[in-house]
Design a protein around this motif. Structure first.
Motif, PDB file in Angstrom:
ATOM      1  N   SER A  71       5.991  -4.839   4.854  1.00  0.00           N
ATOM      2  CA  SER A  71       5.500  -3.905   3.852  1.00  0.00           C
ATOM      3  C   SER A  71       6.320  -2.610   3.887  1.00  0.00           C
ATOM      4  CB  SER A  71       4.004  -3.649   4.072  1.00  0.00           C
ATOM      5  OG  SER A  71       3.436  -2.940   3.007  1.00  0.00           O
ATOM      6  N   ALA A  97       8.238  -3.251   0.795  1.00  0.00           N
ATOM      7  CA  ALA A  97       8.130  -2.229  -0.241  1.00  0.00           C
ATOM      8  C   ALA A  97       9.536  -1.785  -0.614  1.00  0.00           C
ATOM      9  CB  ALA A  97       7.314  -1.044   0.256  1.00  0.00           C
ATOM     10  N   MET A 109       2.264  -1.922  -8.935  1.00  0.00           N
ATOM     11  CA  MET A 109       1.799  -1.862  -7.549  1.00  0.00           C
ATOM     12  C   MET A 109       0.338  -1.440  -7.463  1.00  0.00           C
ATOM     13  SD  MET A 109       5.136  -0.106  -5.767  1.00  0.00           S
ATOM     14  CE  MET A 109       4.584  -0.392  -4.079  1.00  0.00           C
ATOM     15  N   THR A 216       3.245  -5.268  -3.160  1.00  0.00           N
ATOM     16  CA  THR A 216       4.696  -5.178  -3.356  1.00  0.00           C
ATOM     17  C   THR A 216       5.079  -6.371  -4.224  1.00  0.00           C
ATOM     18  OG1 THR A 216       5.093  -6.376  -1.275  1.00  0.00           O
ATOM     19  CG2 THR A 216       5.093  -3.973  -1.178  1.00  0.00           C
TER      20      THR A 216
END
Length: 256
Positions: A71, A97, A109, A216
């Protein structure tokens, strides 16, 4: 205190919110250390300087390491690989991300309101984080249901598992209690400043992405893969969400 890693080891960088204990959601055959990278941000040094100083201490006199970023941990991992290419042998990004600073994926998102608050002001983001911390403390199940409300059904099924639900709540709670201001600082850097660059060709990059990720999104993964260079290999996990891509890898070793 984080201890030095062994030669040829793997360093795992958790997401935000999140904690080093997220490392237990995946398995690998190689020695792995979960890095408490928010601890590096309890300093006045600039973001990149702070996390690089921690990484330099961890890898001093060691063989190059394999970095795993989950992430928002991808931001830390890619920063380190770009700044210290001779100390990194491989990069694996799970549900990474991509950059927010250019605003390309804001509407896709699920966490967009948090990142918008991060862009507006540090005080506003701090107030939001304190509110989240309080909510989590007094109504953890409601907090988790709300956070995962927009997630794919397979992701919501994950948090229906008691052990995983407890793990996520405990990780969030520990992060807020220990690293609240470092968390705010990391989110501000992500939302306002961070943009990844192409990595040196000798560093292979494995990007693992769920096709149903709403935190994401897949388009962000495609964009990030294109930015990182031709050595990036993008693997799709069908019908997996954000945590789903992480837990899907528990049946075998990580790439590399």
């Amino acid at each position: 205190m984080t201890t030095p890693c062994a030669p040829s080891s793997i360093l795992f960088y958790h997401g935000l919110p999140g904690a080093p204990s997220d490392r237990t959601l995946l398995s690998t055959t190689a020695p792995t250390e979960a890095v408490d990278w928010l601890a590096a941000l309890h300093t006045d040094a600039p973001f990149e300087t702070a996390i690089c100083a921690q990484f330099e201490r961890l890898t001093q006199d060691r063989d190059p390491v394999h970095l795993i970023g989950f992430s928002l941990g991808a931001m830390a991992v890619l920063t380190l690989a770009a700044r210290h290419p001779t100390r990194v042998s491989r990069v694996t990004l799970i549900s990474p991300a991509g950059p927010w600073a250019d605003g390309a994926f804001g509407d896709q998102m699920a966490g967009a309101p948090v990142f918008r608050a991060a862009r507006r002001s540090r005080p506003r983001l701090t107030l939001l984080a304190v509110a989240q911390m309080t909510w989590l403390r007094f109504a953890p199940d409601l907090f988790l249901r709300t956070v995962f409300k927009s997630a794919h059904s397979t992701e919501r099924a994950l948090i229906a598992m008691p052990a995983l639900r407890i793990h996520i709540v405990d990780g969030y709670a520990r992060m807020f209690a220990t690293h609240l201001h470092a968390y705010v600082r990391a989110l501000r850097h992500y939302a306002c400043a961070w943009t990844p660059t192409t990595l040196p060709a000798h560093i292979p990059v494995d990007l693992i992405q769920g096709t149903k990720d709403t935190w994401t999104p897949p388009d962000m993964a495609r964009d990030l893969a294109a930015r990182l260079g031709p050595q990036t290999h993008l693997t799709w996990i069908d019908d997996a969400g954000h945590y789903g891509a992480l837990t899907a890898l528990t049946d075998g070793p990580m790439p590399g």
